[in-house]
Design a protein around this motif. Structure first.
Motif, mmCIF file in Angstrom:
data_model
loop_
_atom_site.group_PDB
_atom_site.id
_atom_site.type_symbol
_atom_site.label_atom_id
_atom_site.label_comp_id
_atom_site.label_asym_id
_atom_site.label_seq_id
_atom_site.Cartn_x
_atom_site.Cartn_y
_atom_site.Cartn_z
ATOM 1 N N ASP A 102 0.818 -1.108 0.081
ATOM 2 C CA ASP A 102 -0.010 0.028 -0.061
ATOM 3 C C ASP A 102 0.892 1.268 -0.182
ATOM 4 O O ASP A 102 0.789 2.097 -0.751
ATOM 5 C CB ASP A 102 -0.792 -0.130 1.118
ATOM 6 N N THR A 105 2.334 1.611 -3.455
ATOM 7 C CA THR A 105 1.287 2.071 -4.565
ATOM 8 C C THR A 105 1.097 3.423 -4.491
ATOM 9 O O THR A 105 0.437 4.173 -5.473
ATOM 10 C CB THR A 105 0.143 1.108 -4.395
ATOM 11 N N ARG A 116 -1.470 -4.303 -6.815
ATOM 12 C CA ARG A 116 -2.325 -4.903 -5.789
ATOM 13 C C ARG A 116 -2.646 -6.343 -6.504
ATOM 14 O O ARG A 116 -2.549 -7.199 -5.661
ATOM 15 C CB ARG A 116 -3.096 -4.176 -5.187
#
Length: 749
Positions: A102, A105, A116
């Motif tokens: 996370d 990204t 993901r």
């Protein structure tokens, strides 16, 4: 990939290789390789970034992120392969430290969904690159005519080829893709010499290819040796009737066990398949044929360990030791191929791609626990030199027994946790039962040290391992280092203090008996009753003071040799520096424990008469001479006899345990040679004992001669007999020291 893109990529990759060799100061700049035309430029740029990023993330300090490439070339953000490049950055960065998907990204929100999806296990790893059709014998690639297919996989094949420009035979490995793992160019007698590599585009498909050309080694690989071993084992189980044509036996096996001739038969079979003829009159082949099979494995392993040591000194680890990468010359000399560079070798991306092939999956079986752990945990430290030692130990174990030491499941990324668990549990008892009955205890110990789950407890360098494997080729040395479990010398290792006390105490007790008999006859019996009482008091006081001091001093001087060897036998670990001090002290043990009693005997020869005189005793004028000459004889006994007794025990029982732990070198050889020279002095001292006894008679009057004739006869006859024993011990010590010197590797191993 277009032909224009392939040419640009090949040129860029070649310039990167030039940087790695030191021909260039800095990595090449991407802008100089981009063509005109937006569509073609974007295609070439994407491929160049992929190669540049992989090369940079393999080397500390050169790392570069996709975001930095995009700032330099804004059009990258519109590339269809942009998400692929971002995923490659994630793999490279997560290899060195934990990286949250996370958080990552957030830096690339435009491809966050794709990232993901790929890293939540929903998408299988990308397939490995495949060689284009038509890469086969009879074809010419660049400067090479492909003559014989030597085997390989879908993504890489090896050929015997003729290099036109040099008019020589070389082995050429053709690999799909231009960003394959770098291979070190090392120059060593036990390493396959890599001449160079070329990056080209296949003329029919335009796909990039790498041509790695190297020294041609005609004797096949360790895989062929293993196949020969299994064939002959099966034939023996079937009553010695193998199917097919028999290969010429160089040397018959003895007692139904394989020998060095098996290696030569495997090599001859591989050469015959290539149309090669085996050499005649080779002294190396003659030496190999005379070895047992365990000795042959040790002979091969010792040379491969030297190759690892050389690579380590050059800053290169191998990372991929397995039978396919152990090649043999026509004479039987092993050579290690494919030294790999770069932490990318251990990446999830690598194993995900390569494990899809049979060769890549099989390679997992030879990896160390820390190498397998690195595949499972991106935060795990990179494998070090001990990882190569482990892999070599697995290969040698398989050569020795015909089977791997671990019963692994089918190799692949899903099997890695199970393989790691098996290796952390250590070598199972069933694997130990597979060792040939003629396996020396030394070879068994050395291989088990290689296969320790804890990397810090293995041999820490190829030089250490080479020295240990040398022991297996020297029967005298290996029996000294690793005596049979129930032999006398192995049992005596458990009793160092009592044996040391006996070695020192018994000769001194005999000297004391002689001293008491002489002094009583020549001095004490001539004293008055009061002076005899004074003599007894002085003797009691001196003995109460001298014996405890001597005992404590001797135990302190002998503390390290006696305790370290004892505790090693019970699993205690010591650092290399502690072991080095213990080895040096063990070789000095004999001299330290004999010079203390020697000095005390001489001091007593002066102190006792003075103490008696100071106490008021009236001594005969000849008492001083009688007392001191007797003390000199006793001091010589205490000097010569215990030295050989305790040094034979130390060299046979204590020192070998220290030597077997490795980390030995030139200083240890020097210490052993120095001890051999110094032992001649103590042999001369032993020879002088009966002569000193006879010489002491010159201080005895004719009237007193009858008083001492019995102890003098016992001393003379006993001294001659003792010298015969001491001489035998000295020759035994000399032979043992010579064997231990041979057990230590020469400088440069």
């Amino acid at each position: 990939m277009s032909e224009l893109s392939a040419r640009a990529l090949a040129r860029f990759s070649a310039d990167w290789e030039s940087t790695l060799r030191g021909d260039r100061q800095e990595p090449p700049l991407l802008a100089g390789y981009l063509p005109d035309g937006r569509a073609v430029r974007l295609e070439v740029l994407t491929d160049l970034v992929r190669v540049d990023m992989r090369q940079r993330w393999r080397r500390a300090g050169l790392e570069k992120r996709v975001a930095e490439y995009r700032r330099e070339f804004p059009e990258m953000g519109t590339s269809p392969a942009f998400a692929d490049l971002v995923c490659e950055e994630y793999l490279a960065r997560s290899r060195f430290r934990p990286l949250d998907v996370d958080s990552f990204t957030a830096e690339y929100p435009e491809v966050a969904t794709e990232i993901r999806r790929r890293f939540t296990g929903e998408t299988p790893p990308p397939p490995p690159p495949v060689l284009p059709e038509g890469i086969e014998t009879g074809r010419r690639l660049d400067d090479f005519d492909l003559l014989t297919d030597l085997g390989g996989a879908d993504y890489s094949r090896m050929f015997l080829a003729r290099q036109r420009s040099m008019q020589r035979l070389v082995a050429v490995r053709v690999e799909a893709g231009a960003d394959s793992d770098t291979v070190a160019q090392l120059d060593h007698q036990y390493i396959v010499r890599v001449f160079d590599q070329r990056l080209i585009a296949d003329g029919s498909t335009g796909k990039p290819l790498r041509l790695l050309y190297m020294q041609y080694v005609p004797g096949g690989t360790a895989e062929g040796v293993l196949a020969q071993l299994r064939r002959e084992a099966k034939a023996a189980d079937n009553g010695g009737k193998p199917g097919g044509r028999m290969i010429h036996r160089t040397a018959p096996a003895t007692n139904g066990l394989p020998d060095g001739g098996l290696l030569l038969r495997a090599i001859d079979s591989a050469m015959e398949a290539k149309g090669e003829s085996r050499p005649s009159g080779s002294p190396v082949r003659t030496d190999i044929a005379a070895l047992s099979w365990p000795e042959t494995v040790a002979w091969v392993g010792r040379r491969l360990a030297e190759a690892l040591e050389y690579g380590k000194r050059q800053g290169v680890l191998h990372h991929d030791i397995r039978p396919a990468n152990v090649l043999f010359t026509a004479e039987g000399v092993p050579k290690l191929a494919d030294f790999a560079l770069g932490p990318m070798y251990w990446s999830t991306e690598f194993i995900g791609a390569r494990s899809a092939s049979a060769n890549g999956a099989e390679a997992l079986r030879y990896r160390s626990p820390e190498a397998l752990r690195a595949l499972l945990d991106s935060a795990a430290p990179s494998p070090g030199p001990a990882s190569d030692i482990y892999s070599l130990g697995v290969v040698l174990w398989e050569m020795l027994t015909g089977s791997l030491p671990f019963d692994d499941p089918e190799a692949g990324t899903d099997a890695v946790p199970a393989m790691l668990a098996r290796r952390m549990a250590g070598v199972p008892a069933a694997a130990l039962d597979n060792l040939p009955p003629d396996t020396p205890a030394t070879l068994r110990r050395v291989l088990l040290e290689c296969l320790r789950p804890d990397a810090s407890r293995r041999w820490q360098s190829g030089g250490q391992l080479a020295g240990q494997l040398d022991l297996c080729l020297d029967p005298d040395a290996r029996d000294l280092i690793d005596p049979p479990a129930h032999s006398l010398w192995a049992r005596l290792r458990s009793w160092p203090v009592p044996i040391a006390v006996l070695c020192v105490g018994l000769p001194n007790a005999l000297a004391s008996w002689y001293n008491i008999r002489i002094n009583k006859s020549l001095i004490v019996d001539e004293l008055s009753a009061s002076d005899q009482y004074r003599f007894e008091q002085v003797a009691l006081i001196n003995n109460l003071a001298a014996f405890p001091v001597a005992a404590l001093l001797l135990l302190w001087l002998a503390r390290r040799p006696l305790t370290v060897s004892y505790r090693l036998g019970r699993g205690h670990e010591y650092t290399p520096d502690q072991l080095a001090r213990a080895r040096a002290d063990t070789l000095l043990l004999g001299e330290r424990v004999v010079w203390v009693p020697f000095a005390l005997w001489l001091i007593a020869g002066i102190a006792w008469p003075l103490a008696l005189a100071g106490a008021g005793a009236r001594l005969p004028h000849t008492a001083f001479a009688h007392f001191f000459t007797a003390q000199v004889v006793c001091a010589t006994i205490a000097l010569a006899y215990p030295f050989f007794l305790i040094m034979v025990y130390s060299v046979r029982s204590l020192y070998p345990q220290l030597l077997a732990r490795g980390s030995v070198g030139h200083e240890d050889r020097r210490q052993l040679a120095a001890l051999a020279r110094r032992s001649n002095f103590y042999l001369a001292a032993a020879a002088s004992v009966p002569l000193l006894g006879v010489a002491s008679v010159t201080f005895v009057s004719t009237d007193e001669l009858g008083l001492v004739i019995v102890p003098l006869r016992i001393l003379s006859v006993g001294g001659v007999l003792a010298f015969v024993v001491i001489y035998r011990l000295s020759r035994m010590l000399e032979a043992d020291l010579g064997a231990l010197v041979r057990a230590i590797p020469e400088a440069g191993h």
